[in-house]
Design a protein around this motif. Structure first.
Motif, PDB file in Angstrom:
ATOM      1  N   VAL A   1      -6.079  14.267  -2.323  1.00  0.00           N
ATOM      2  CA  VAL A   1      -5.800  13.588  -3.587  1.00  0.00           C
ATOM      3  C   VAL A   1      -5.173  14.610  -4.526  1.00  0.00           C
ATOM      4  CG1 VAL A   1      -6.790  12.352  -5.551  1.00  0.00           C
ATOM      5  CG2 VAL A   1      -7.721  12.003  -3.251  1.00  0.00           C
TER       6      VAL A   1
ATOM      7  N   TRP B   1     -10.445   7.070  -8.414  1.00  0.00           N
ATOM      8  CA  TRP B   1     -10.974   8.329  -8.951  1.00  0.00           C
ATOM      9  C   TRP B   1     -11.603   8.020 -10.301  1.00  0.00           C
ATOM     10  CZ3 TRP B   1      -8.320  10.249 -13.458  1.00  0.00           C
ATOM     11  CH2 TRP B   1      -8.927  11.381 -14.027  1.00  0.00           C
TER      12      TRP B   1
ATOM     13  N   PHE C   1     -14.797  10.029  -5.974  1.00  0.00           N
ATOM     14  CA  PHE C   1     -13.683   9.409  -5.268  1.00  0.00           C
ATOM     15  C   PHE C   1     -14.279   8.298  -4.407  1.00  0.00           C
ATOM     16  CE2 PHE C   1     -12.851  13.792  -6.213  1.00  0.00           C
ATOM     17  CZ  PHE C   1     -11.547  13.817  -6.706  1.00  0.00           C
ATOM     18  N   SER C   2     -13.835   7.072  -4.639  1.00  0.00           N
ATOM     19  CA  SER C   2     -14.518   5.912  -4.065  1.00  0.00           C
ATOM     20  C   SER C   2     -13.525   4.930  -3.462  1.00  0.00           C
ATOM     21  CB  SER C   2     -15.347   5.202  -5.144  1.00  0.00           C
ATOM     22  OG  SER C   2     -16.215   6.106  -5.802  1.00  0.00           O
ATOM     23  N   LEU C   3     -14.057   4.000  -2.664  1.00  0.00           N
ATOM     24  CA  LEU C   3     -13.251   2.969  -2.021  1.00  0.00           C
ATOM     25  C   LEU C   3     -13.863   1.597  -2.241  1.00  0.00           C
ATOM     26  CD1 LEU C   3     -12.584   4.733   1.406  1.00  0.00           C
ATOM     27  CD2 LEU C   3     -10.886   4.331  -0.395  1.00  0.00           C
TER      28      LEU C   3
ATOM     29  N   PHE D   1      -8.443   2.693  -3.695  1.00  0.00           N
ATOM     30  CA  PHE D   1      -8.984   4.033  -3.866  1.00  0.00           C
ATOM     31  C   PHE D   1      -9.133   4.278  -5.359  1.00  0.00           C
ATOM     32  CE2 PHE D   1      -8.017   8.361  -5.191  1.00  0.00           C
ATOM     33  CZ  PHE D   1      -9.093   9.025  -4.615  1.00  0.00           C
TER      34      PHE D   1
ATOM     35  N   CYS E   1      -6.508   4.179 -10.037  1.00  0.00           N
ATOM     36  CA  CYS E   1      -6.681   3.502  -8.745  1.00  0.00           C
ATOM     37  C   CYS E   1      -5.365   3.449  -7.992  1.00  0.00           C
ATOM     38  CB  CYS E   1      -7.173   2.067  -8.939  1.00  0.00           C
ATOM     39  SG  CYS E   1      -8.818   1.929  -9.664  1.00  0.00           S
TER      40      CYS E   1
ATOM     41  N   LEU F   1     -12.904  11.788   5.331  1.00  0.00           N
ATOM     42  CA  LEU F   1     -13.448  10.435   5.251  1.00  0.00           C
ATOM     43  C   LEU F   1     -14.555  10.247   6.276  1.00  0.00           C
ATOM     44  CD1 LEU F   1     -10.145   8.354   5.013  1.00  0.00           C
ATOM     45  CD2 LEU F   1     -11.711   8.908   3.137  1.00  0.00           C
TER      46      LEU F   1
ATOM     47  N   THR G   1       0.856  -1.188   0.000  1.00  0.00           N
ATOM     48  CA  THR G   1       0.000   0.000   0.000  1.00  0.00           C
ATOM     49  C   THR G   1       0.890   1.236   0.000  1.00  0.00           C
ATOM     50  OG1 THR G   1      -0.167  -0.113   2.421  1.00  0.00           O
ATOM     51  CG2 THR G   1      -1.939  -1.132   1.136  1.00  0.00           C
TER      52      THR G   1
ATOM     53  N   TYR H   1     -17.673  -0.664  -5.031  1.00  0.00           N
ATOM     54  CA  TYR H   1     -17.109   0.647  -4.726  1.00  0.00           C
ATOM     55  C   TYR H   1     -18.177   1.532  -4.084  1.00  0.00           C
ATOM     56  CZ  TYR H   1     -12.867  -0.139  -7.491  1.00  0.00           C
ATOM     57  OH  TYR H   1     -11.669  -0.616  -7.982  1.00  0.00           O
TER      58      TYR H   1
ATOM     59  N   ILE I   1      -6.426   1.762   5.531  1.00  0.00           N
ATOM     60  CA  ILE I   1      -7.276   2.696   6.275  1.00  0.00           C
ATOM     61  C   ILE I   1      -7.345   2.251   7.730  1.00  0.00           C
ATOM     62  CG2 ILE I   1      -9.600   3.655   6.529  1.00  0.00           C
ATOM     63  CD1 ILE I   1      -9.931   3.362   3.518  1.00  0.00           C
TER      64      ILE I   1
ATOM     65  N   TRP J   1      -4.546   6.029   5.403  1.00  0.00           N
ATOM     66  CA  TRP J   1      -5.520   7.039   5.813  1.00  0.00           C
ATOM     67  C   TRP J   1      -6.205   6.594   7.095  1.00  0.00           C
ATOM     68  CZ3 TRP J   1      -8.403   8.020   0.480  1.00  0.00           C
ATOM     69  CH2 TRP J   1      -7.519   8.686  -0.379  1.00  0.00           C
TER      70      TRP J   1
END
Length: 218
Positions: free
Chosen positions: A74, A145, A90-92, A143, A160, A131, A62, A100, A165, A66
């Motif tokens: 970002v 975008w 912006f997603s996880l 992550f 990505c 977050l 990684t 996502y 986290i 975060w």
């Protein structure tokens, strides 16, 4: 090659998979090489050009850690073609990219200081957001975008990064990522032609929920 490198947009932090523009670059996975076209779209006019994230194999390590409930930033590569803005998310994902959940949106005027019609300029290359406090912890999340451009061919952009986290074990439910201009089964959002409400319902009202689950990470 040069035109592709100079065009469009790409993130630099979190470090996207196989990027040459990261401050700290992880070791490439075995058999992989640097990708100099991460700013090219993965979808165009409803056709799939590249897999999601451009590459399906994660970084071996990684690149950032975060913390749930804290602000994160970002960064994007300077320059590039912003196509008069558009819709960014912006997603996880906690399950390797199957699901996502959106944690931030920049709708209508992504990369712009204000609406272009009001004198906004496309100089924004950093987005900072908080977050969710109840985001679960995980040792590895993707992550992502994503961006649907306002002007030009109907394209879908995506980078990505692989992050950790910090947070407790649990789950988080939020808006499912909007995917458009990317193959059968997904909508094609037309060119905005000055109407920045174009396609907005796919991001605000015509949406579904998704849940991500993490085992906790500290």
């Amino acid at each position: 090659m040069a035109a592709a490198v100079l065009g469009h947009m790409q993130i630099t932090a979190p470090c996207p998979r196989y990027s040459s523009h990261c401050a700290t670059q992880p070791t490439l996975p075995s058999g992989e090489s640097i990708d100099y076209n991460l700013n090219s779209p993965i979808g165009s006019n409803g056709s799939v050009l590249s897999p999601f994230c451009h590459h399906t194999t994660a970084w071996p390590q990684t690149t950032e850690t975060w913390t749930a409930g804290q602000s994160v930033t970002v960064n994007f590569l300077a320059g590039g073609a912003t196509h008069s803005g558009g819709h960014c998310e912006f997603s996880l994902s906690y399950d390797g990219g199957n699901t996502y959940v959106v944690v931030h949106q920049e709708l209508r005027y992504c990369f712009y200081t204000a609406p272009p019609s009001s004198g906004g300029v496309d100089t924004v290359r950093t987005f900072t957001f908080t977050l969710p406090a109840n985001l679960p912890g995980t040792s590895h999340a993707i992550f992502a975008w994503t961006w649907v451009n306002a002007v030009g061919n109907r394209e879908f952009y995506n980078n990505c990064g692989d992050i950790a986290i910090k947070g407790a074990a649990g789950s988080y439910t939020g808006k499912k990522m909007t995917i458009a201009n990317y193959g059968p089964g997904y909508p094609v959002i037309p060119e905005f032609l000055g109407n920045y409400e174009t396609g907005i319902s796919y991001y605000t009202t015509n949406t579904t929920q998704a849940t991500i689950t993490g085992s906790g990470f500290s």
